[in-house]
Write a protein that holds these residues in place. Structure first.
Motif, PDB file in Angstrom:
ATOM      1  N   PRO A  65       0.843  -1.203   0.000  1.00 17.85           N
ATOM      2  CA  PRO A  65       0.000   0.000   0.000  1.00 17.85           C
ATOM      3  C   PRO A  65       0.873   1.245   0.000  1.00 17.85           C
ATOM      4  CG  PRO A  65      -0.069  -1.080   2.132  1.00 17.85           C
ATOM      5  CD  PRO A  65       0.709  -1.971   1.225  1.00 17.85           C
ATOM      6  N   PRO A  66       0.358   2.350  -0.494  1.00 17.32           N
ATOM      7  CA  PRO A  66       1.154   3.589  -0.505  1.00 17.32           C
ATOM      8  C   PRO A  66       1.522   4.013   0.919  1.00 17.32           C
ATOM      9  CG  PRO A  66      -1.023   3.943  -1.499  1.00 17.32           C
ATOM     10  CD  PRO A  66      -0.971   2.538  -1.043  1.00 17.32           C
ATOM     11  N   VAL A  90      -6.395   7.762  -3.994  1.00 14.87           N
ATOM     12  CA  VAL A  90      -7.807   7.933  -3.628  1.00 14.87           C
ATOM     13  C   VAL A  90      -8.394   6.607  -3.132  1.00 14.87           C
ATOM     14  CG1 VAL A  90     -10.119   8.435  -4.547  1.00 14.87           C
ATOM     15  CG2 VAL A  90      -8.188   9.927  -5.113  1.00 14.87           C
ATOM     16  N   ALA A  91      -8.095   5.526  -3.825  1.00 16.57           N
ATOM     17  CA  ALA A  91      -8.605   4.220  -3.415  1.00 16.57           C
ATOM     18  C   ALA A  91      -8.082   3.850  -2.027  1.00 16.57           C
ATOM     19  CB  ALA A  91      -8.210   3.152  -4.435  1.00 16.57           C
ATOM     20  N   TRP A  92      -6.789   4.050  -1.794  1.00 21.57           N
ATOM     21  CA  TRP A  92      -6.207   3.731  -0.496  1.00 21.57           C
ATOM     22  C   TRP A  92      -6.829   4.580   0.602  1.00 21.57           C
ATOM     23  CZ3 TRP A  92      -4.174   0.140   2.181  1.00 21.57           C
ATOM     24  CH2 TRP A  92      -3.552   0.416   3.395  1.00 21.57           C
ATOM     25  N   GLY A 118      -9.502   4.619   5.295  1.00 21.83           N
ATOM     26  CA  GLY A 118     -10.278   5.475   6.198  1.00 21.83           C
ATOM     27  C   GLY A 118     -11.565   4.814   6.651  1.00 21.83           C
ATOM     28  N   THR A 119     -12.276   4.221   5.712  1.00 19.59           N
ATOM     29  CA  THR A 119     -13.528   3.552   6.044  1.00 19.59           C
ATOM     30  C   THR A 119     -13.287   2.356   6.956  1.00 19.59           C
ATOM     31  OG1 THR A 119     -14.515   4.241   3.952  1.00 19.59           O
ATOM     32  CG2 THR A 119     -15.526   2.358   5.065  1.00 19.59           C
ATOM     33  N   PHE A 120     -12.325   1.525   6.597  1.00 17.90           N
ATOM     34  CA  PHE A 120     -12.073   0.305   7.352  1.00 17.90           C
ATOM     35  C   PHE A 120     -11.598   0.602   8.770  1.00 17.90           C
ATOM     36  CE2 PHE A 120      -9.879  -3.732   8.294  1.00 17.90           C
ATOM     37  CZ  PHE A 120     -10.888  -4.624   7.938  1.00 17.90           C
ATOM     38  N   VAL A 121     -10.688   1.551   8.926  1.00  8.72           N
ATOM     39  CA  VAL A 121     -10.187   1.896  10.258  1.00  8.72           C
ATOM     40  C   VAL A 121     -11.296   2.526  11.096  1.00  8.72           C
ATOM     41  CG1 VAL A 121      -8.579   3.395  11.526  1.00  8.72           C
ATOM     42  CG2 VAL A 121      -7.768   2.045   9.589  1.00  8.72           C
ATOM     43  N   ALA A 122     -12.096   3.404  10.520  1.00  7.74           N
ATOM     44  CA  ALA A 122     -13.196   4.026  11.268  1.00  7.74           C
ATOM     45  C   ALA A 122     -14.210   2.984  11.724  1.00  7.74           C
ATOM     46  CB  ALA A 122     -13.870   5.099  10.415  1.00  7.74           C
TER      47      ALA A 122
END
Length: 95
Positions: free
Chosen positions: A41-42, A56-58, A63-67
């Motif tokens: 991952p970047p 953008v994908a990362w 962000g969604t997964f961690v939240a």
């Protein structure tokens, strides 16, 4: 009025559960990203050398997964607190 001891306990308990969940989510994300893309991952999506679509994908996925992981961990922590103390943490009690 909520007692400050319970408030401090909940703050620490909530923080630990959120940090733990975020750490586990990040490890799972890194592994999943590598499995899906074949690349690491970047490290820094803001780096101009990272393709915009990849950045953008990362950002969206991580962000969604961690939240979500943090929210689920904090909900479980609140449930555990309620079962242990007999009431919700002071910050979650409704007036």
């Amino acid at each position: 009025m909520a007692d400050s001891g319970g408030s401090k306990l909940w703050t620490v308990f909530s923080l630990i559960s959120a940090l733990g969940a975020a750490t586990l989510a990040k490890k799972a994300l890194d592994t999943g990203w590598k499995a899906a893309t074949g690349k690491q991952p970047p490290v820094n999506p803001a780096d101009p050398d990272v393709r915009m679509a990849e950045a953008v994908a990362w950002a969206a996925v991580s962000g969604t997964f961690v939240a979500l992981a943090r929210m689920l961990a904090q909900r479980r922590a609140a449930d555990y607190y309620r079962r242990s103390a007999g009431h919700l943490p002071p910050q979650l009690q409704k007036d």
